[in-house]
Design a protein around this motif. Sequence first.
Motif, mmCIF file in Angstrom:
data_model
loop_
_atom_site.group_PDB
_atom_site.id
_atom_site.type_symbol
_atom_site.label_atom_id
_atom_site.label_comp_id
_atom_site.label_asym_id
_atom_site.label_seq_id
_atom_site.Cartn_x
_atom_site.Cartn_y
_atom_site.Cartn_z
ATOM 1 N N VAL A 24 0.790 -1.258 0.060
ATOM 2 C CA VAL A 24 0.092 -0.017 0.133
ATOM 3 C C VAL A 24 0.828 1.149 -0.218
ATOM 4 O O VAL A 24 0.446 2.150 -0.832
ATOM 5 C CB VAL A 24 -1.111 -0.040 1.332
ATOM 6 N N ILE A 25 1.858 1.094 0.653
ATOM 7 C CA ILE A 25 3.043 2.599 0.861
ATOM 8 C C ILE A 25 3.584 2.776 -0.545
ATOM 9 O O ILE A 25 3.600 3.833 -1.221
ATOM 10 C CB ILE A 25 4.005 2.197 1.635
ATOM 11 N N LEU A 52 1.261 6.624 -6.919
ATOM 12 C CA LEU A 52 0.073 7.493 -7.285
ATOM 13 C C LEU A 52 0.498 9.038 -6.936
ATOM 14 O O LEU A 52 0.190 9.920 -7.842
ATOM 15 C CB LEU A 52 -0.997 7.120 -6.298
ATOM 16 N N VAL A 53 1.086 9.139 -6.066
ATOM 17 C CA VAL A 53 1.848 10.481 -5.793
ATOM 18 C C VAL A 53 2.816 11.214 -7.010
ATOM 19 O O VAL A 53 2.421 12.131 -7.404
ATOM 20 C CB VAL A 53 2.399 10.836 -4.447
ATOM 21 N N LEU A 54 3.604 10.290 -7.246
ATOM 22 C CA LEU A 54 4.545 10.636 -8.566
ATOM 23 C C LEU A 54 3.694 10.815 -9.730
ATOM 24 O O LEU A 54 3.873 11.795 -10.253
ATOM 25 C CB LEU A 54 5.591 9.490 -8.753
ATOM 26 N N ILE A 55 2.675 10.042 -10.363
ATOM 27 C CA ILE A 55 2.058 10.236 -11.185
ATOM 28 C C ILE A 55 1.293 11.270 -11.387
ATOM 29 O O ILE A 55 1.266 12.089 -12.102
ATOM 30 C CB ILE A 55 1.022 9.144 -11.422
ATOM 31 N N ALA A 56 0.693 11.783 -10.004
ATOM 32 C CA ALA A 56 -0.177 13.050 -9.988
ATOM 33 C C ALA A 56 0.638 14.109 -10.216
ATOM 34 O O ALA A 56 0.422 15.308 -10.684
ATOM 35 C CB ALA A 56 -0.789 13.026 -8.678
ATOM 36 N N PHE A 71 -0.007 16.878 -13.031
ATOM 37 C CA PHE A 71 -0.871 18.068 -12.357
ATOM 38 C C PHE A 71 0.296 19.292 -11.773
ATOM 39 O O PHE A 71 -0.077 20.295 -11.964
ATOM 40 C CB PHE A 71 -1.747 17.871 -11.256
ATOM 41 N N GLY A 72 1.609 18.573 -11.922
ATOM 42 C CA GLY A 72 2.638 19.485 -11.238
ATOM 43 C C GLY A 72 3.216 20.368 -11.991
ATOM 44 O O GLY A 72 3.959 21.315 -11.880
ATOM 45 N N SER A 73 3.083 20.056 -13.409
ATOM 46 C CA SER A 73 3.910 20.870 -14.506
ATOM 47 C C SER A 73 2.941 21.767 -14.974
ATOM 48 O O SER A 73 1.890 21.722 -14.964
ATOM 49 C CB SER A 73 4.353 19.954 -15.441
ATOM 50 N N HIS A 74 3.485 23.083 -15.266
ATOM 51 C CA HIS A 74 2.845 24.035 -16.037
ATOM 52 C C HIS A 74 2.353 23.740 -17.406
ATOM 53 O O HIS A 74 3.021 23.290 -17.990
ATOM 54 C CB HIS A 74 3.688 25.386 -15.928
ATOM 55 N N PRO A 75 1.210 24.438 -17.540
ATOM 56 C CA PRO A 75 0.659 23.783 -18.913
ATOM 57 C C PRO A 75 1.450 24.168 -20.022
ATOM 58 O O PRO A 75 1.581 23.705 -21.311
ATOM 59 C CB PRO A 75 -0.602 24.564 -19.036
ATOM 60 N N CYS A 76 2.423 25.270 -19.822
ATOM 61 C CA CYS A 76 3.034 25.638 -20.845
ATOM 62 C C CYS A 76 4.714 25.273 -20.741
ATOM 63 O O CYS A 76 5.468 25.752 -21.591
ATOM 64 C CB CYS A 76 3.197 27.403 -20.930
ATOM 65 N N ALA A 77 4.866 24.560 -20.139
ATOM 66 C CA ALA A 77 6.266 23.842 -19.845
ATOM 67 C C ALA A 77 6.409 23.169 -21.245
ATOM 68 O O ALA A 77 6.028 22.314 -21.670
ATOM 69 C CB ALA A 77 6.180 22.858 -18.587
#
Length: 93
Positions: free
Chosen positions: A20-21, A27-31, A35-41
Amino acid sequence: MFAPCKAPWCRLAIWLIVGVIVLLLVLVLIALAIFGSHPCAGALDGCDAFKAICASYNGDHQFFYSHCDMLRENCLTGSDWQRDHYNHCNVNH
């Protein structure tokens, strides 16, 4: 300290907790990747910084000194300028 876990259910519980860990970490790395990158990156990667562009957006035309300037404008304002042709806007294609 704690006595070592020798019962089958105890080992299974440890493997489930570790699983589970690891799953949560993935899942955190995928998210973060989604979602972590800027849309214009990366939008300015490979743009031509020296070719003048006439672009259009919502029926308007605008001259940009370079393809990079047009992409930068799109990123900063959320507009969607598209290249009509390479040159000043008052020159026929």
